[in-house]
Design a protein around this motif. Sequence first.
Motif, PDB file in Angstrom:
ATOM      1  N   PRO A  90      39.885   6.597  48.273  1.00 43.78           N
ATOM      2  CA  PRO A  90      41.256   6.517  47.742  1.00 43.78           C
ATOM      3  C   PRO A  90      41.427   5.451  46.671  1.00 43.78           C
ATOM      4  N   ALA A  91      40.705   4.327  46.791  1.00 43.77           N
ATOM      5  CA  ALA A  91      40.806   3.266  45.777  1.00 43.77           C
ATOM      6  C   ALA A  91      40.296   3.766  44.435  1.00 43.77           C
ATOM      7  N   ALA A  92      39.193   4.537  44.467  1.00 43.35           N
ATOM      8  CA  ALA A  92      38.634   5.076  43.224  1.00 43.35           C
ATOM      9  C   ALA A  92      39.568   6.128  42.622  1.00 43.35           C
ATOM     10  N   LEU A  93      40.073   7.019  43.456  1.00 45.46           N
ATOM     11  CA  LEU A  93      40.960   8.067  42.939  1.00 45.46           C
ATOM     12  C   LEU A  93      42.244   7.472  42.360  1.00 45.46           C
ATOM     13  N   GLY A  94      42.830   6.522  43.087  1.00 40.10           N
ATOM     14  CA  GLY A  94      44.059   5.904  42.607  1.00 40.10           C
ATOM     15  C   GLY A  94      43.855   5.147  41.318  1.00 40.10           C
ATOM     16  N   THR A  95      42.730   4.438  41.213  1.00 42.31           N
ATOM     17  CA  THR A  95      42.426   3.672  39.999  1.00 42.31           C
ATOM     18  C   THR A  95      42.193   4.604  38.821  1.00 42.31           C
ATOM     19  N   TYR A  96      41.393   5.641  39.023  1.00 43.11           N
ATOM     20  CA  TYR A  96      41.066   6.558  37.926  1.00 43.11           C
ATOM     21  C   TYR A  96      42.311   7.303  37.442  1.00 43.11           C
ATOM     22  N   LEU A  97      43.054   7.878  38.379  1.00 42.33           N
ATOM     23  CA  LEU A  97      44.257   8.626  37.987  1.00 42.33           C
ATOM     24  C   LEU A  97      45.324   7.700  37.420  1.00 42.33           C
ATOM     25  N   GLY A  98      45.425   6.501  37.957  1.00 45.22           N
ATOM     26  CA  GLY A  98      46.390   5.549  37.436  1.00 45.22           C
ATOM     27  C   GLY A  98      46.119   5.201  35.990  1.00 45.22           C
ATOM     28  N   ALA A  99      44.833   4.988  35.663  1.00 40.54           N
ATOM     29  CA  ALA A  99      44.466   4.618  34.292  1.00 40.54           C
ATOM     30  C   ALA A  99      44.540   5.806  33.337  1.00 40.54           C
ATOM     31  N   VAL A 100      43.943   6.918  33.715  1.00 45.89           N
ATOM     32  CA  VAL A 100      43.806   8.058  32.807  1.00 45.89           C
ATOM     33  C   VAL A 100      45.101   8.852  32.684  1.00 45.89           C
ATOM     34  N   VAL A 101      45.864   8.962  33.777  1.00 43.34           N
ATOM     35  CA  VAL A 101      47.113   9.734  33.769  1.00 43.34           C
ATOM     36  C   VAL A 101      48.331   8.804  33.704  1.00 43.34           C
ATOM     37  N   GLY A 102      48.358   7.798  34.578  1.00 39.95           N
ATOM     38  CA  GLY A 102      49.534   6.939  34.679  1.00 39.95           C
ATOM     39  C   GLY A 102      49.826   6.136  33.424  1.00 39.95           C
ATOM     40  N   LYS A 103      48.802   5.582  32.815  1.00 40.46           N
ATOM     41  CA  LYS A 103      49.014   4.758  31.616  1.00 40.46           C
ATOM     42  C   LYS A 103      49.685   5.555  30.492  1.00 40.46           C
ATOM     43  N   PRO A 104      49.106   6.685  30.064  1.00 41.35           N
ATOM     44  CA  PRO A 104      49.770   7.429  28.987  1.00 41.35           C
ATOM     45  C   PRO A 104      51.137   7.959  29.385  1.00 41.35           C
ATOM     46  N   VAL A 105      51.296   8.421  30.618  1.00 39.62           N
ATOM     47  CA  VAL A 105      52.603   8.932  31.049  1.00 39.62           C
ATOM     48  C   VAL A 105      53.652   7.832  30.968  1.00 39.62           C
ATOM     49  N   GLY A 106      53.338   6.659  31.495  1.00 35.88           N
ATOM     50  CA  GLY A 106      54.299   5.565  31.491  1.00 35.88           C
ATOM     51  C   GLY A 106      54.652   5.098  30.096  1.00 35.88           C
ATOM     52  N   ILE A 107      53.641   4.898  29.254  1.00 35.20           N
ATOM     53  CA  ILE A 107      53.876   4.398  27.895  1.00 35.20           C
ATOM     54  C   ILE A 107      54.654   5.420  27.060  1.00 35.20           C
ATOM     55  N   ILE A 108      54.204   6.673  27.089  1.00 38.49           N
ATOM     56  CA  ILE A 108      54.835   7.705  26.255  1.00 38.49           C
ATOM     57  C   ILE A 108      56.246   8.012  26.745  1.00 38.49           C
ATOM     58  N   LEU A 109      56.412   8.144  28.055  1.00 35.92           N
ATOM     59  CA  LEU A 109      57.729   8.513  28.606  1.00 35.92           C
ATOM     60  C   LEU A 109      58.775   7.449  28.279  1.00 35.92           C
ATOM     61  N   VAL A 110      58.460   6.179  28.488  1.00 36.21           N
ATOM     62  CA  VAL A 110      59.428   5.112  28.202  1.00 36.21           C
ATOM     63  C   VAL A 110      59.743   5.079  26.705  1.00 36.21           C
ATOM     64  N   THR A 111      58.724   5.242  25.865  1.00 36.65           N
ATOM     65  CA  THR A 111      58.952   5.230  24.411  1.00 36.65           C
ATOM     66  C   THR A 111      59.871   6.382  23.995  1.00 36.65           C
ATOM     67  N   VAL A 112      59.604   7.575  24.507  1.00 38.93           N
ATOM     68  CA  VAL A 112      60.434   8.742  24.170  1.00 38.93           C
ATOM     69  C   VAL A 112      61.876   8.524  24.627  1.00 38.93           C
TER      70      VAL A 112
END
Length: 467
Positions: free
Chosen positions: A348-370
């Motif tokens: 779970p630590a690996a899955l959460g870290t990978y998805l957080g970085a690859v999916v969460g980072k762009p979603v958070g940055i782009i969504l707030v900017t939009v």
Amino acid sequence: MAKSIYGEPAVVRRLERRGALASVTGSGTVAAGVMVAAALLALVIANTPLYEGVERLLALPLEVGVGPFAVSLTVEAFVNDFLMAVFFLLVGIELKYETTVGQLRRPRQAILPMLAAVGGVTAPALIYLAVNAGQPTASGWAVPIATDIAFALGVVSLLGDRISPEAKVFFQTLAIADDILAIVVIALFYGQVPDLAWCAASLVAALCLVALNRARVYSVAPYVAVGVVLWACMFNSGIHATLAGVILAFALPSRSDVRLPELSDWLSRQAHDLDDAYDDEHHVLGQHDFTEGAWRVERVMHHVTPPLQRMERYVSVFVNFLVLPLFAFVNAELHLVGENFGAILTNPAALGTYLGAVVGKPVGIILVTVLLVRLGFARLPRGMDWGQVVAVGILGGVGFTMSILISGLAFADPADAIAAKCAILLGSVTSALLGYAFVRLAVRERGGGHGRKSRPHGANRPGQGVS
């Protein structure tokens, strides 16, 4: 053509070589490449017979400090706690630079990337917690929140004019805000139970730094001496000792010790006096008035540079080409021989870290900017389009230094730490490749390469600077 003051060709060649070396050591891309090489070397060694010898070396005891302020720690802890405090000093210098003369001194310009950074921290943490709900590994929620600006800008530099100068400034401001948030998270959530006596001693040391600044002490040495004491106090207090570097950076004066408007006239007078004192007929060693005057000019010119900038010059190459590669070598040493790769990848630590970085980072940055732009709260910088916003979001998932540092603090089980570090490396590579491919395919090349330039990140951090 004016005659150079450097009359000897050997002197000229030596200065030219130093200038060429400075251009290399001042490159953030080169520094990031060295750190990647150190991490790859660690991965190779960790899976060879050399692994046990390196582990014994890292477990050797060391003592740092003097008298009651001495602390005992291993070689590995020395790298992660003491040398990384010097890295945090460089991070703090960058933060103070930006709040003094950079992007963070203009709230209207900085607000959009800073709030985008909040989105880029929140979304990965929420994704990680969703994956690790009810698991002991939930304590690692902060592992995927950090962006490694040196690596990310290294990828950006390969893209040429497809990324505008304004987008680079936006990205760098976002990463600086990201650093601030990561520092706060480490201070609040990943320290030990605080020791009140040592916390009080840390406060006294910090107040001494403030007093030095208020007393207009412009020599760097007293700040360094008190900073080492502060580090030892914080190490014993339970607060993460690397934060001493940030406190030291903000205590360093950012002004010159010289009245700059009067400098030109003073130098003209000194040049006239030196010209009168110099005698072609005698060896320079015998011309005491001349050399004494030259030494006085040299001392004054040394004090023209603010202590903050002087400290940056002293430590930037040390951090970029020794501290961070050592940190990468020590912490990327993943012993995978005999490990169950399926178990690592499904941890779970690996899955959460990978998805957080690859999916969460762009979603958070782009969504707030939009949201902020669509609501009329902020506007995109001139020269930056939505394609570049997406690129910045994707490249925000490139994390290394802070993420690995937090992973070492967050997990009690070494297996979880190894899984998280594997995910950090894999997530960073994935984000870099996705960001590069997206820009090459979806962002058109910009002509001319004109526009405002951001402050060279590798020359001042740098990091920047790696983070």
